[in-house]
Design a protein around this motif. Structure first.
Motif, short mmCIF file in Angstrom:
data_model
loop_
_atom_site.label_atom_id
_atom_site.label_comp_id
_atom_site.label_asym_id
_atom_site.label_seq_id
_atom_site.Cartn_x
_atom_site.Cartn_y
_atom_site.Cartn_z
N LEU A 26 0.82 -1.21 0.00
CA LEU A 26 0.00 0.00 0.00
C LEU A 26 0.85 1.26 0.00
O LEU A 26 0.46 2.27 -0.59
CB LEU A 26 -0.94 0.00 1.21
CG LEU A 26 -2.09 -1.01 1.16
CD1 LEU A 26 -2.87 -0.98 2.46
CD2 LEU A 26 -2.99 -0.76 -0.03
N THR A 27 2.01 1.22 0.64
CA THR A 27 2.88 2.41 0.64
C THR A 27 3.52 2.64 -0.73
O THR A 27 3.91 3.76 -1.03
CB THR A 27 3.99 2.31 1.70
OG1 THR A 27 4.72 1.10 1.50
CG2 THR A 27 3.40 2.34 3.09
N SER A 28 3.61 1.60 -1.54
CA SER A 28 4.12 1.78 -2.91
C SER A 28 2.98 2.10 -3.88
O SER A 28 3.17 2.03 -5.10
CB SER A 28 4.88 0.55 -3.37
OG SER A 28 4.01 -0.54 -3.51
N GLU A 29 1.82 2.43 -3.35
CA GLU A 29 0.62 2.84 -4.08
C GLU A 29 0.11 1.76 -5.03
O GLU A 29 -0.40 2.03 -6.11
CB GLU A 29 0.86 4.15 -4.82
CG GLU A 29 1.12 5.30 -3.89
CD GLU A 29 1.31 6.61 -4.62
OE1 GLU A 29 1.21 6.63 -5.86
OE2 GLU A 29 1.54 7.62 -3.94
N ASP A 30 0.25 0.52 -4.63
CA ASP A 30 -0.35 -0.61 -5.33
C ASP A 30 -1.50 -1.11 -4.48
O ASP A 30 -1.28 -1.70 -3.42
CB ASP A 30 0.69 -1.72 -5.57
CG ASP A 30 0.14 -2.86 -6.39
OD1 ASP A 30 -0.98 -2.73 -6.93
OD2 ASP A 30 0.82 -3.90 -6.48
N TYR A 31 -2.71 -0.86 -4.90
CA TYR A 31 -3.87 -1.14 -4.07
C TYR A 31 -4.52 -2.48 -4.36
O TYR A 31 -5.60 -2.76 -3.88
CB TYR A 31 -4.89 0.00 -4.22
CG TYR A 31 -4.31 1.31 -3.79
CD1 TYR A 31 -4.07 1.56 -2.45
CD2 TYR A 31 -3.95 2.28 -4.71
CE1 TYR A 31 -3.51 2.75 -2.04
CE2 TYR A 31 -3.40 3.48 -4.31
CZ TYR A 31 -3.17 3.71 -2.97
OH TYR A 31 -2.62 4.88 -2.57
N ARG A 32 -3.87 -3.33 -5.15
CA ARG A 32 -4.38 -4.68 -5.40
C ARG A 32 -3.72 -5.63 -4.40
O ARG A 32 -2.84 -6.42 -4.75
CB ARG A 32 -4.09 -5.09 -6.83
CG ARG A 32 -4.80 -4.22 -7.85
CD ARG A 32 -4.43 -4.68 -9.23
NE ARG A 32 -2.97 -4.73 -9.36
CZ ARG A 32 -2.29 -4.16 -10.33
NH1 ARG A 32 -2.92 -3.47 -11.24
NH2 ARG A 32 -0.98 -4.26 -10.38
N TRP A 33 -4.16 -5.57 -3.16
CA TRP A 33 -3.48 -6.27 -2.07
C TRP A 33 -4.11 -7.62 -1.74
O TRP A 33 -3.55 -8.40 -0.97
CB TRP A 33 -3.48 -5.41 -0.81
CG TRP A 33 -4.85 -5.00 -0.36
CD1 TRP A 33 -5.54 -3.89 -0.73
CD2 TRP A 33 -5.70 -5.71 0.53
NE1 TRP A 33 -6.76 -3.86 -0.13
CE2 TRP A 33 -6.89 -4.97 0.66
CE3 TRP A 33 -5.58 -6.91 1.24
CZ2 TRP A 33 -7.94 -5.39 1.46
CZ3 TRP A 33 -6.63 -7.32 2.03
CH2 TRP A 33 -7.78 -6.55 2.14
#
Length: 108
Positions: A26-33
């Motif tokens: 999430l901190t790398s702005e990838d919201y497909r977690w």
């Protein structure tokens, strides 16, 4: 007693690993977690299957092909179930974590 303690440690470990990797994602702005949370803790089933392979080679003296197929069939089922269990634990823990961090944001 002891087995319950080991189960508790597995649950805590899966939850912590999944939460940490979800936070980094999430901190790398990838919201497909979702799938990362599932497979980060569910990948421990690979270790279970690898250990069963090592145990088969080093300890077991099975010679019949039917017995070998039966052993690896059951170990595959156990490994898949372990992946589903630990993956579900990790995904649920990551879901509560994401809800907690995004629930604390105040938009005015």
């Amino acid at each position: 007693g002891f087995l319950a303690l080991v189960l508790y440690i597995v649950i805590i470990t899966c939850a912590e690993i999944s939460i940490a990797l979800t936070y980094f994602q999430l901190t790398s702005e990838d919201y497909r977690w979702w799938w990362t949370a599932f497979f980060s803790s569910g990948s421990s089933a690979v270790y279970v299957f690898a250990y069963s392979l090592i145990y088969f080679v080093s300890r077991l003296e099975i010679e019949r092909m039917v017995s070998i197929l039966l052993y690896f069939g059951y170990m595959s089922i156990i490994s898949i179930m372990f992946c589903l269990l630990t993956g579900a634990i990790g995904t649920i823990a990551a879901l509560y974590f994401v809800k907690a961090i995004y629930g604390s944001i105040k938009i005015d």
